[in-house]
Design an enzyme around this catalytic site. Structure first.
Site, PDB file in Angstrom:
ATOM      1  N   LYS A 100       0.617  -1.435  -0.064  1.00 47.57           N
ATOM      2  CA  LYS A 100      -0.235  -0.168   0.138  1.00 47.57           C
ATOM      3  C   LYS A 100       0.742   1.449   0.001  1.00 47.57           C
ATOM      4  O   LYS A 100       1.021   2.312  -0.688  1.00 47.57           O
ATOM      5  CB  LYS A 100      -0.585  -0.064   0.799  1.00 47.57           C
ATOM      6  CG  LYS A 100      -2.270  -1.058   1.305  1.00 47.57           C
ATOM      7  CD  LYS A 100      -3.217  -0.731   1.932  1.00 47.57           C
ATOM      8  CE  LYS A 100      -4.568  -1.618   1.619  1.00 47.57           C
ATOM      9  NZ  LYS A 100      -4.523  -3.023   1.863  1.00 47.57           N
ATOM     10  N   GLU A 122     -10.658   6.792   2.903  1.00 45.33           N
ATOM     11  CA  GLU A 122     -11.009   5.584   2.934  1.00 45.33           C
ATOM     12  C   GLU A 122     -10.639   4.476   3.977  1.00 45.33           C
ATOM     13  O   GLU A 122      -9.501   4.317   3.274  1.00 45.33           O
ATOM     14  CB  GLU A 122     -12.561   4.918   1.909  1.00 45.33           C
ATOM     15  CG  GLU A 122     -11.756   3.567   0.993  1.00 45.33           C
ATOM     16  CD  GLU A 122     -10.607   4.122   0.128  1.00 45.33           C
ATOM     17  OE1 GLU A 122     -10.677   5.418   0.247  1.00 45.33           O
ATOM     18  OE2 GLU A 122      -9.783   3.413  -0.171  1.00 45.33           O
ATOM     19  N   SER A 383       1.749 -10.042  -1.082  1.00 51.83           N
ATOM     20  CA  SER A 383       1.324  -8.093  -0.936  1.00 51.83           C
ATOM     21  C   SER A 383       2.145  -8.078   0.843  1.00 51.83           C
ATOM     22  O   SER A 383       1.792  -6.913   1.088  1.00 51.83           O
ATOM     23  CB  SER A 383       0.001  -8.457  -1.128  1.00 51.83           C
ATOM     24  OG  SER A 383      -0.842  -8.989  -0.439  1.00 51.83           O
TER      25      SER A 383
HETATM   26  C1  LIG Z   1      -5.203  -4.028   1.810  1.00 49.74           C
HETATM   27  C2  LIG Z   1      -4.245  -5.178   1.471  1.00 49.74           C
HETATM   28  C3  LIG Z   1      -5.237  -6.174   0.309  1.00 49.74           C
HETATM   29  C4  LIG Z   1      -5.934  -5.964  -0.641  1.00 49.74           C
HETATM   30  O1  LIG Z   1      -5.930  -4.841  -1.728  1.00 49.74           O
HETATM   31  P1  LIG Z   1      -5.496  -5.134  -3.139  1.00 49.74           P
HETATM   32  O2  LIG Z   1      -5.902  -3.761  -3.988  1.00 49.74           O
HETATM   33  O3  LIG Z   1      -6.630  -6.029  -3.974  1.00 49.74           O
HETATM   34  O4  LIG Z   1      -3.902  -5.119  -3.346  1.00 49.74           O
HETATM   35  C5  LIG Z   1      -3.867  -7.056  -0.294  1.00 49.74           C
HETATM   36  N1  LIG Z   1      -2.389  -7.246   0.444  1.00 49.74           N
HETATM   37  C6  LIG Z   1      -2.903  -6.575   1.631  1.00 49.74           C
HETATM   38  C7  LIG Z   1      -1.070  -6.905   2.979  1.00 49.74           C
HETATM   39  C8  LIG Z   1      -3.170  -5.806   2.163  1.00 49.74           C
HETATM   40  O5  LIG Z   1      -2.602  -4.891   2.538  1.00 49.74           O
END
Ligand SMILES: *Cc1c(COP(=O)(O)O)cnc(C)c1O
Length: 401
Positions: A100, A122, A383
């Site tokens: 993010k 948000e 992620s």
């Molecule tokens: C917020 C988040 C997501 C989901 O968001 P996307 O926009 O689909 O990438 C996925 N993994 C993590 C670790 C997050 O914090």
């Protein structure tokens, strides 16, 4: 729509058309009052992204503050366990613990360039709220985060983190008091304050230019990963897999590989699968995409153990990639996800966030069932890291350990 009206697919993962459409999806379905704000943002983003000085500043901050480039880790033990070669793109190692940061650094710098003094955002689980509050602190911007009252109770610690970072957290008491209501409130705030405020949206969703802009700010994941895969493997991976809530880490990852022969796979939460059986085309939050709706067109709540994937829609570009067949979308349920989380923890010493554990869960199933043939090479975008979910996982696993 008749065959004659189906738009001819243009080059994938470049710019959407002039109306912000990716094929049949996307666009700008907003009240008249929001159109100028979207247009202003589009013009500024287009100019900034073409400006080498802006790019350099963005890259410098990602390197010196966020810790990029994130490594690609070859997982020998997990590979032996699954019979396929697994490489992880380590967005979990970024400052604040997920991908993010890439988006909020981009949008924070853009807000400065536009002369805005304030960010609104948000948040559902609070992760994007914390990331936005982080960027606001770094760039000296005021910050207001809208969060559903229900989510504020569920995610107390993130509410505190945002306040610690100097942000104001406003409780949203409308609708189901969760993420989709927080998006509506943030849009409302933006209309009223656009002279000095930028809306820092958290994923590849919303009205044009957000899906395009956020994908571009996340493209760094895929571009780095492709170069790293070529270095490690000497070629592109056979599969590229990422979890998808709104779809930003998946879009950023896919953007680096869309021109290769790699198969692209997005994995949603089974209880929030907009591209699965319960999703239908519809308009939500200013875009046309696939949305979870009941028979009366009411938007349904997405439900999974992973708050970050609890979005009832998916970014419009993913709907397009699915429609033209360039990417496919699957889902993983809560039990598979908990298993995959433990598998990675025990084989590699990496505790993933619940969101990317969905991508791993899909891979574990697909490898077991032979859908991903033995010996394939698979890049999975990690992620985010699991610290934020440790307490929840502890409660879910309970005595089982
Ligand atoms: C917020 C988040 C997501 C989901 O968001 P996307 O926009 O689909 O990438 C996925 N993994 C993590 C670790 C997050 O914090």
């Amino acid at each position: 729509m008749t065959a004659a009206e189906v738009p001819v697919p243009t080059a994938l993962m470049t710019e959407p058309d002039a109306t912000g459409r990716f094929g049949n999806f996307g666009g700008r379905f907003v009240p008249e009052s929001l159109v100028p704000a979207c247009q202003e943002l589009e013009a500024h983003f287009r100019a900034a992204w073409a400006d080498p000085a802006f790019r350099k500043r963005y890259e410098d901050v990602l390197r010196d503050y966020a810790g990029r480039p994130s490594p690609v880790t070859v997982c020998e033990n997990l590979s032996s366990a699954l019979g396929v070669k697994v490489l992880l793109k380590r967005e979990d190692l970024n400052h604040t613990g997920s991908h993010k940061i890439n988006n909020v650094v981009g949008q924070g710098l853009l807000a400065l360039r536009m002369g805005k003094k304030r960010l609104v955002a948000e948040t559902g689980a609070g992760q994007h709220g914390v990331a936005t509050a982080t960027a606001a602190a770094l760039f000296g911007l005021e910050c207001t985060v809208y969060m559903g009252e229900v989510d504020m109770e569920r995610q107390e610690l993130n509410v505190f983190r945002m306040r610690l970072l100097g942000a104001e957290v406003r409780a949203v008491r409308s609708g189901s008091r969760t993420l989709k209501d927080a998006v509506n409130e943030a849009l409302r705030d933006w209309v009223a304050t656009v002279g000095h405020t930028h809306y820092c949206l958290g994923s590849v969703m919303g009205p044009h230019p957000f899906p395009w802009m956020v994908r571009e700010f996340q493209r760094v994941i895929g571009e780095e990963a492709r170069a790293q895969c070529l270095e490690i493997l000497g070629r592109d991976p056979d599969y590229v897999v990422a979890c998808a809530g709104g779809g930003s880490n998946a879009a950023g990852t896919f953007a680096g590989f869309v021109g290769t022969s790699a198969q692209l796979v997005g994995v949603e939460a089974a209880g929030g699968s907009a591209l699965g059986a319960r999703g239908v085309p519809g308009v939500l939050h200013g875009m046309r995409s696939y949305v979870l709706q009941d028979e009366f067109g009411q938007v349904l709540e997405a439900e999974s153990i992973s708050a970050g994937l609890d979005y009832p829609g998916i970014g419009p570009e993913h709907a397009h990639l699915a429609e033209v067949g360039r990417a496919r979308y699957s889902s993983a349920d809560d039990d598979e996800v908990l298993d995959a989380l433990q598998l990675l923890a025990r084989t590699e010493g990496i505790i993933p966030a619940l969101e990317p554990a969905h991508a791993l869960a899909w891979l574990a199933r697909a490898a077991r069932q032979g859908e991903v043939p033995a010996g394939s090479t698979v890049l999975v975008t990690m992620s985010g890291r699991g610290d934020k979910d440790a307490e929840q996982v502890m409660k879910l696993l309970g005595d089982r350990l």
